[in-house]
Design an enzyme around this catalytic site. Structure first.
Site, short mmCIF file in Angstrom:
data_model
loop_
_atom_site.label_atom_id
_atom_site.label_comp_id
_atom_site.label_asym_id
_atom_site.label_seq_id
_atom_site.Cartn_x
_atom_site.Cartn_y
_atom_site.Cartn_z
N SER A 295 15.00 -55.78 45.74
CA SER A 295 14.43 -56.52 46.85
C SER A 295 13.47 -55.67 47.70
CB SER A 295 15.54 -57.07 47.75
OG SER A 295 16.30 -56.04 48.27
N SER B 145 18.42 -52.54 44.51
CA SER B 145 17.18 -52.87 45.21
C SER B 145 16.33 -51.73 45.71
CB SER B 145 17.49 -53.80 46.38
OG SER B 145 17.93 -55.04 45.88
N LYS C 218 11.41 -51.09 55.57
CA LYS C 218 11.79 -52.39 55.00
C LYS C 218 12.19 -53.33 56.13
CE LYS C 218 14.74 -54.40 51.39
NZ LYS C 218 15.76 -54.14 50.37
#
Lengths: 128, 492
Positions: free
Chosen positions: B158, B182, B77
């Protein structure tokens, strides 16, 4: 104001998918107690946050924040007297010895600088 | 053998038994990344570096000193600082930011031999539930709705780039971060396993910070066994993170045992389930039956503070974010405005230009709740309600070992059907935020498909440091759900 609170119920979000639980939360409004955020409040908050707002954006920010805060305000109904505040996650802080350890170099730090001169960050004049 | 169809643990087995090489595996995923560019799962791709890492991994494999993640290609990420590789956190503010250091979690994975294929897309500064606030465009799920396959479906957020990348087989697994859901929500939307460990299990050093008392790193994977392996590699004490817990990390995979569910007391909280739609209710009841058949006992628990968790979160998280994002001032790194003027003009325009709408909205909320005259009414009150939420869980865990809940209220929505009201978007996190507020671990397991063919997940919540128990119960659910059989070929 009422339009704001009804907005989620009228949204294009397909009704089959609508999380039903929020309907209950909307009904928890104490409709007689809408909080008001003034335009000058918005300008003050933007200043504190060092976020530039165009003049035409102030009223949109105002209605958005009022909608969010009227939703958040349901917390005012909870009894919280007598609750002591400790640290949020019950963490025990570990200290380390006060000894200089190798960390980074000036070159590495300045590599991401928008503007740099003489091994320092360049900024507009601050002191008059 | 299509190497991209392997799970993380299957690929590890294949490498250790020399059925393929790390270079072949990496090349297969690079090919898959090329084919699926349209999903926009990666912000920065690093195929050349990945192949170098794979070569080095093959050497170590040949010498018999393989790390836990040796030669396994993963996505990272884009809020984990990667030394020498741009790290944007999904924002224009950090468009050209190149860290001179590696985050502890990514360092842990690299030192265990992982191959990093690239930095995955995400909501800007981790603020969002659908990967649509990213400054680099939305990420799209590879899943399609049976009633309208042309619709673009959100991968959740997210960590939406990570979930899309794993689901579309553009990597074996990916790292995510979870502040209000998330990792778990995108996992649920994309048919993956996602765990948010106990607060403090993984180090936050080198993670672009959103809300410091809520953020936690964790893996997104195809299976529970994969998750156990990857979490073990990621977690561990780090002196550089003062909130990191000094606890030993168990060998989660070695001790993984679905049979441990026999005799477990599973709690179901009425406040979570009494307003579910029919589809989610049916899936939830199915989950309860699976655990009961596996030998668990089911008990009702009460978490009466549940309705207040979301508003509490939307005071605390923006407050902490407004503080953490104050460092982006256009001075030392990140975007600086071209507009001239005073130092204040520099700050105000750099931040206006660098941050997107949702980020600016949350900074405004956070600044407001921390400002003089409102601090007690909002921030202090929210922190007190947070204590009540924690107390609710503590009480529940005196009676049960784990709590079962749905992960999300419904299936993933289409990009063009997304909620336009911020609050409606926030309601996606209704089952996940309580866990971050209480600092507890929770795992989402894909449990079934909706009527329209999209994944639905179930969540298990445990007391602090109960990750092994969570993995064991999750394995029991996974074995019963047999979800892998239902995953269509997304390439078709």
């Amino acid at each position: 104001m009422l339009e704001r609170s009804c907005a989620p119920l009228l949204s294009p979000y397909p009704s089959r998918q609508k999380p039903v639980i929020y309907a209950t939360m909307m009904l928890n409004f104490r409709g007689f107690n809408f909080m008001v955020i003034s335009q000058s409040d918005i300008e003050k908050v933007a200043r504190l946050a060092r976020l530039h707002l165009e003049a035409q954006e102030v009223s949109k920010a105002q209605s958005e924040l009022m909608g969010i805060f009227n939703w958040i305000d349901q917390l005012q109904a909870i009894e919280v007297s007598g609750i002591e505040l400790h640290n949020a996650q019950d963490i025990i802080m570990h200290e380390r010895p006060d000894v200089v350890e190798p960390d980074t170099t000036v070159k590495a730090v300045l590599a991401n600088a928008p503007q740099a001169q003489h091994d320092m960050f360049t900024v507009p004049k601050v002191v008059e | 053998m299509d190497l991209t169809q392997l799970t993380l643990t299957e690929a590890r087995e294949a490498l250790l038994t020399k059925k393929c090489s790390a270079a072949e595996l990496t090349q297969a995923f690079i090919g898959q990344m090329e084919k699926n560019r349209a999903l926009n799962a990666y912000i920065t791709q690093t195929p050349d570096q990945a192949l170098e890492q794979a070569k080095a991994a093959d050497k170590r494999l040949a010498h018999g000193n393989a790390g836990l993640m040796e030669g396994l290609p993963i996505g990272m990420k884009d809020l984990f600082c990667s030394k020498g590789i741009r790290t944007t956190s999904g924002s224009r503010m950090l468009e050209n930011f190149v860290p001179s250091y590696e985050s502890t979690v990514s360092h842990n994975l690299l030192s265990q031999g992982a191959v990093v294929l690239g930095k995955t897309n995400m909501d800007e500064f981790a603020m969002g539930s659908a990967n649509i606030t990213s400054a680099y465009g939305p990420s799209i799920s590879p899943w399609k709705r049976t009633d309208n396959p042309a619709k673009q479906i959100v991968p959740g957020g997210s960590s939406g780039g990570s979930s899309a990348a794993v689901a579309a087989r553009m990597c074996l697994a990916a790292t995510g971060s979870d502040t209000g859901g998330s990792i778990r929500q995108p996992a649920s939307f994309c048919g993956l396993v996602g765990i948010k460990p106990t607060y403090g299990l993984c180090s936050r050093w080198g993670m672009v910070a959103f809300a410091s008392s809520l953020d936690q790193a964790g893996p997104l994977t195809h299976t529970v066994a994969d998750s156990a392996l990857m979490l073990q590699a990621m977690a561990g004490y780090d002196a550089k993170d003062a909130t990191c817990a000094n606890v030993p990390i168990p060998d989660y995979l070695k001790d993984l045992n679905a049979g441990a569910v026999k005799g477990m007391r599973i709690g179901i909280a009425l406040e979570y389930i009494d307003r579910l739609n029919d589809e989610m209710k049916a899936l939830f009841n199915q989950g309860v039956e699976w655990l009961r058949s596996a030998g668990a006992t089911i008990h009702e628990v009460s978490l009466s503070t549940t309705p207040y968790a979301l508003p509490t979160y939307y005071i605390i998280a923006p407050a902490e974010a407004s503080s953490n994002l104050a460092r982006y001032d256009g001075v030392r790194y990140g975007h600086r405005t071209d507009r001239g003027g005073s130092i204040d003009a520099l700050y105000e325009h750099s931040r206006r230009e660098g941050f997107g709408e949702e980020v600016r909205r949350r900074i405004m909320i956070g600044t407001y709740v921390l400002s003089a005259g409102y601090y007690d009414a909002y921030y202090t009150r929210a922190q007190k309600v947070r204590r009540l939420i924690k107390a609710d869980f503590n009480r529940a865990f005196e009676e049960v070992d784990l709590i079962l809940t749905p992960t999300t209220p419904a299936e993933a929505f289409a990009l063009d059907e997304r909620p336009t009201d911020p609050i409606e978007m926030y309601l996606n996190d209704i089952f996940t935020v309580t866990v971050n507020l209480a600092g507890l671990p929770a795992i989402s397991v894909p449990a079934g498909l909706s009527g329209r063919g999209l994944p639905l997940g179930l969540q298990l919540i445990g007391p602090k440091f109960s990750e092994q128990t969570l993995f064991n119960a999750a394995k029991a659910l996974e074995d019963s759900a047999n979800f892998r059989e239902k995953v269509p070929n997304h390439d078709a």
